[in-house]
Structures are given as C-alpha cells and as structure tokens.
Design a protein around this motif. Structure first.
Motif, PDB file in Angstrom:
ATOM      1  N   VAL A   1     -43.250  20.158 -57.569  1.00  0.00           N
ATOM      2  CA  VAL A   1     -43.444  20.950 -56.351  1.00  0.00           C
ATOM      3  C   VAL A   1     -42.123  21.478 -55.807  1.00  0.00           C
ATOM      4  CG1 VAL A   1     -44.377  20.934 -54.003  1.00  0.00           C
ATOM      5  CG2 VAL A   1     -45.500  19.618 -55.798  1.00  0.00           C
ATOM      6  N   ARG A   2     -41.057  20.708 -55.948  1.00  0.00           N
ATOM      7  CA  ARG A   2     -39.786  21.108 -55.325  1.00  0.00           C
ATOM      8  C   ARG A   2     -39.289  22.447 -55.861  1.00  0.00           C
ATOM      9  NH1 ARG A   2     -36.288  16.269 -58.076  1.00  0.00           N
ATOM     10  NH2 ARG A   2     -36.073  17.169 -60.177  1.00  0.00           N
TER      11      ARG A   2
ATOM     12  N   GLU B   1     -41.527  29.613 -53.251  1.00  0.00           N
ATOM     13  CA  GLU B   1     -42.634  30.481 -53.673  1.00  0.00           C
ATOM     14  C   GLU B   1     -43.870  30.265 -52.795  1.00  0.00           C
ATOM     15  OE1 GLU B   1     -45.650  30.910 -57.493  1.00  0.00           O
ATOM     16  OE2 GLU B   1     -43.577  30.236 -57.836  1.00  0.00           O
ATOM     17  N   ILE B   2     -44.181  28.990 -52.502  1.00  0.00           N
ATOM     18  CA  ILE B   2     -45.334  28.678 -51.660  1.00  0.00           C
ATOM     19  C   ILE B   2     -45.120  29.200 -50.244  1.00  0.00           C
ATOM     20  CG2 ILE B   2     -46.619  26.763 -50.600  1.00  0.00           C
ATOM     21  CD1 ILE B   2     -46.190  25.222 -53.232  1.00  0.00           C
ATOM     22  N   LEU B   3     -43.901  29.106 -49.751  1.00  0.00           N
ATOM     23  CA  LEU B   3     -43.580  29.632 -48.416  1.00  0.00           C
ATOM     24  C   LEU B   3     -43.751  31.146 -48.393  1.00  0.00           C
ATOM     25  CD1 LEU B   3     -42.488  29.223 -45.535  1.00  0.00           C
ATOM     26  CD2 LEU B   3     -40.176  29.418 -46.478  1.00  0.00           C
ATOM     27  N   LEU B   4     -43.315  31.807 -49.467  1.00  0.00           N
ATOM     28  CA  LEU B   4     -43.394  33.273 -49.541  1.00  0.00           C
ATOM     29  C   LEU B   4     -44.834  33.746 -49.677  1.00  0.00           C
ATOM     30  CD1 LEU B   4     -41.832  35.972 -49.751  1.00  0.00           C
ATOM     31  CD2 LEU B   4     -41.768  35.627 -52.229  1.00  0.00           C
TER      32      LEU B   4
ATOM     33  N   ASN C   1     -47.021  31.416 -46.670  1.00  0.00           N
ATOM     34  CA  ASN C   1     -46.376  31.087 -45.390  1.00  0.00           C
ATOM     35  C   ASN C   1     -46.575  29.612 -45.041  1.00  0.00           C
ATOM     36  OD1 ASN C   1     -44.836  31.709 -43.109  1.00  0.00           O
ATOM     37  ND2 ASN C   1     -46.652  32.117 -41.870  1.00  0.00           N
ATOM     38  N   VAL C   2     -46.472  28.760 -46.063  1.00  0.00           N
ATOM     39  CA  VAL C   2     -46.648  27.319 -45.903  1.00  0.00           C
ATOM     40  C   VAL C   2     -45.289  26.643 -46.057  1.00  0.00           C
ATOM     41  CG1 VAL C   2     -47.728  25.239 -46.831  1.00  0.00           C
ATOM     42  CG2 VAL C   2     -48.997  27.386 -46.795  1.00  0.00           C
ATOM     43  N   ASP C   3     -44.807  26.035 -44.979  1.00  0.00           N
ATOM     44  CA  ASP C   3     -43.542  25.302 -44.993  1.00  0.00           C
ATOM     45  C   ASP C   3     -43.843  23.843 -45.331  1.00  0.00           C
ATOM     46  OD1 ASP C   3     -41.162  23.964 -44.454  1.00  0.00           O
ATOM     47  OD2 ASP C   3     -40.601  25.370 -42.869  1.00  0.00           O
TER      48      ASP C   3
ATOM     49  N   HIS D   1     -54.942  31.849 -50.054  1.00  0.00           N
ATOM     50  CA  HIS D   1     -53.854  32.381 -50.877  1.00  0.00           C
ATOM     51  C   HIS D   1     -53.903  31.890 -52.325  1.00  0.00           C
ATOM     52  CE1 HIS D   1     -51.929  34.128 -47.341  1.00  0.00           C
ATOM     53  NE2 HIS D   1     -52.154  32.990 -46.712  1.00  0.00           N
ATOM     54  N   SER D   2     -55.001  31.185 -52.674  1.00  0.00           N
ATOM     55  CA  SER D   2     -55.187  30.674 -54.047  1.00  0.00           C
ATOM     56  C   SER D   2     -53.966  29.889 -54.534  1.00  0.00           C
ATOM     57  CB  SER D   2     -55.495  31.839 -55.000  1.00  0.00           C
ATOM     58  OG  SER D   2     -56.697  32.472 -54.647  1.00  0.00           O
ATOM     59  N   LEU D   3     -53.444  29.026 -53.672  1.00  0.00           N
ATOM     60  CA  LEU D   3     -52.320  28.181 -54.057  1.00  0.00           C
ATOM     61  C   LEU D   3     -52.810  27.051 -54.971  1.00  0.00           C
ATOM     62  CD1 LEU D   3     -50.575  27.974 -50.564  1.00  0.00           C
ATOM     63  CD2 LEU D   3     -49.919  29.403 -52.503  1.00  0.00           C
ATOM     64  N   THR D   4     -51.946  26.603 -55.857  1.00  0.00           N
ATOM     65  CA  THR D   4     -52.330  25.643 -56.890  1.00  0.00           C
ATOM     66  C   THR D   4     -52.639  24.271 -56.291  1.00  0.00           C
ATOM     67  OG1 THR D   4     -50.872  26.806 -58.421  1.00  0.00           O
ATOM     68  CG2 THR D   4     -51.630  24.624 -59.082  1.00  0.00           C
ATOM     69  N   LEU D   5     -53.839  23.781 -56.552  1.00  0.00           N
ATOM     70  CA  LEU D   5     -54.260  22.497 -55.978  1.00  0.00           C
ATOM     71  C   LEU D   5     -53.460  21.321 -56.527  1.00  0.00           C
ATOM     72  CD1 LEU D   5     -58.153  22.703 -55.757  1.00  0.00           C
ATOM     73  CD2 LEU D   5     -56.522  22.577 -53.879  1.00  0.00           C
ATOM     74  N   SER D   6     -53.050  21.392 -57.789  1.00  0.00           N
ATOM     75  CA  SER D   6     -52.302  20.274 -58.369  1.00  0.00           C
ATOM     76  C   SER D   6     -50.975  20.061 -57.633  1.00  0.00           C
ATOM     77  CB  SER D   6     -52.039  20.539 -59.858  1.00  0.00           C
ATOM     78  OG  SER D   6     -51.281  21.717 -60.045  1.00  0.00           O
TER      79      SER D   6
END
Length: 265
Positions: free
Chosen positions: A22-23, A28-31, A34-36, A70-75
């Motif tokens: 994740v690190r 990318e997830i923030l961009l 918009n998840v910090d 935003h279809s972010l990866t669940l894993s």
C-alpha cells in the motif's frame, strides 16, 4: 491517545513498514479518490481506542462509498487495515511497558477483545457499504445502457423514431419490447418509425419477437413504419417466411419515412 499523538511519526513509519504494497500507492490513492490514508488511519485509531462505535461505523460507510465510487483496489484496503491493527498492537505493547497498566492476563484479553471487535466492526461496515454502493452504481449503469440501447426519439408530439444499431439478442429484444410499449402509452404515440438500417444480422427467432412487438404496437393503436431493412436481413426473412407487410408500413430509408410523415402532418 496522548501517547499515540506523541509518537505520531514513529507510528506512521511503522505502519508504512507493515503495509508494504500500500505504501507505494498512497499518492495514487490520494490523487484518484482524494483518500488520505495516513490521516484516515489516525481517525480510525481514535475511534478504536475511544471505543466510539457509532462514529466508527459512519466513517466505515463513508469509506466504503468512496472506494466503490472510485473503484479503488479492495486488497489495498484490507492490507492497510490489517497493518493498522498490527501497528496499534505494537504501540499498545510499547505503552504497556512504559506505564505497566495491564496487571493480569484477563485484563489483556479483555483489551484485545475490545480492540479487535472494533476493527472487525469497521471492516464489516466498510465492505457492506462498498457492496451496496457498488450494486447501486451497477444498476444505474445498467439502466443507462438500457436507455442507450433503445433510444426512442420524439420528432412530433405523436411520432417517435427508434433507430436500432448493432446486435439484437434475447435480452435486448426484451428491453425493446418493454420500452416501446411503455413509451407508446406514456407519450400517447400514434406513429413509431422503426429504423433497422444499423442492423446487418438478425436471427429468425429475433425476427419473430419483432413481429410480436409490431402486434403489440398495433393493439395499442400505434402505427409502425419499418425503415432501412438491409438486403441480407430481407433475404433471411423471405427464406424464413417472416413478413412485415400486414403488420407495418415499410420504407426504404428513415429520411423517406420522416419526409412523408412530416408532409402529411
């Protein structure tokens, strides 16, 4: 919480070392969504430590909707929460050694139960929210596809055009049948111009289903004009004994049908 805030930087460094995959995706997830992740980790930790289940559930549901939208990866989410759990227990251990608060094994296991239960509540609420919101998005997309696959276009108050393009299968012919009859009723149509110039292939079964639709429009008092039949489709209809002549007027092109109808109007 005071201990965790005093050791905030160490906490984040340890957390990032635990969440190996994740690190690399934090920016990318923030961009994208918009998840910090780091700020949200501190928020989750506070809810867990303070045993604030109500706000924890609200937070989890909000997170679920965001990740679904935003279809972010669940894993990544699962790895992140598990890393938070391990990091939190590491700092509980450090805190205990500085304060010597846990006097016996019973107290320790009670603490473990309370903390892990809240993490599990978060995960359950997150995944339920994610799944429910994803289902809503899929349903909305399916409805959009249905509307786009059967585009009934008004040209006068009593006349509409239905241009069909591409392949017509069992599912789509069912949508066409339902939407055509509903729109005839809703719009009080007198004439439906069905343009088939975008259809190059049609199975005999679909042709027969189309005849049923023409019967339905006639029963509702709506005249059907079929335009744009391609030679290959006509040949197949003749060989199969399928005939539109008694059920609909036919025109060579959509332009001809519109011209004739508008002049009459």
């Amino acid at each position: 919480m005071e201990f965790l805030l005093q050791n905030k930087n160490d906490f984040e460094d340890y957390l990032l070392s635990e969440a190996v995959n994740v690190r690399e995706k934090i920016e990318e997830i923030l961009l994208v969504g918009n998840v910090d992740l780091l700020n949200n980790a501190h928020k989750l930790i506070r809810y867990i430590v303070e045993q604030n289940e109500a706000d924890l559930i609200i937070f989890a549901e909000q997170e679920g909707e965001t990740w679904a939208t935003h279809s972010l990866t669940l894993s990544f989410k699962l790895e992140w929460i598990q890393a938070i759990r391990r990091t939190l227990w590491t700092f509980f251990y450090k805190y205990e050694h500085t304060k010597d608060l846990v006097s016996d094994s019973y107290t320790f296991f009670e603490l473990e139960k309370e903390v892990n239960e809240k993490v599990d509540v978060f995960l359950k609420s997150f995944f339920v929210s994610y799944s429910d919101y994803k289902d809503k998005l899929i349903l909305a997309q399916q409805n959009l596809v249905k509307n786009l696959s059967v585009p009934i276009i008004p040209v006068t108050p009593t006349t509409c055009v239905l241009p069909l393009i591409g392949t017509i299968d069992d599912s789509r012919i069912g949508i066409i049948e339902e939407k055509v009859l509903m729109e005839i009723s809703n719009l009080r149509l007198q004439t439906l111009i069905l343009d088939l110039s975008g259809i190059s292939e049609m199975d005999v079964e679909i042709m027969n289903r189309l005849l049923n639709i023409l019967d339905g429009t006639a029963m509702m008092g709506c005249k059907t004009v079929v335009t744009g039949l391609r030679p290959g489709v006509v040949i197949k209809m003749v060989r199969a004994g399928v005939d539109f002549e008694d059920k609909a007027e036919t025109k060579l092109t959509l332009q001809q049908a519109l011209k004739d109808h508008l002049i009459v109007s």
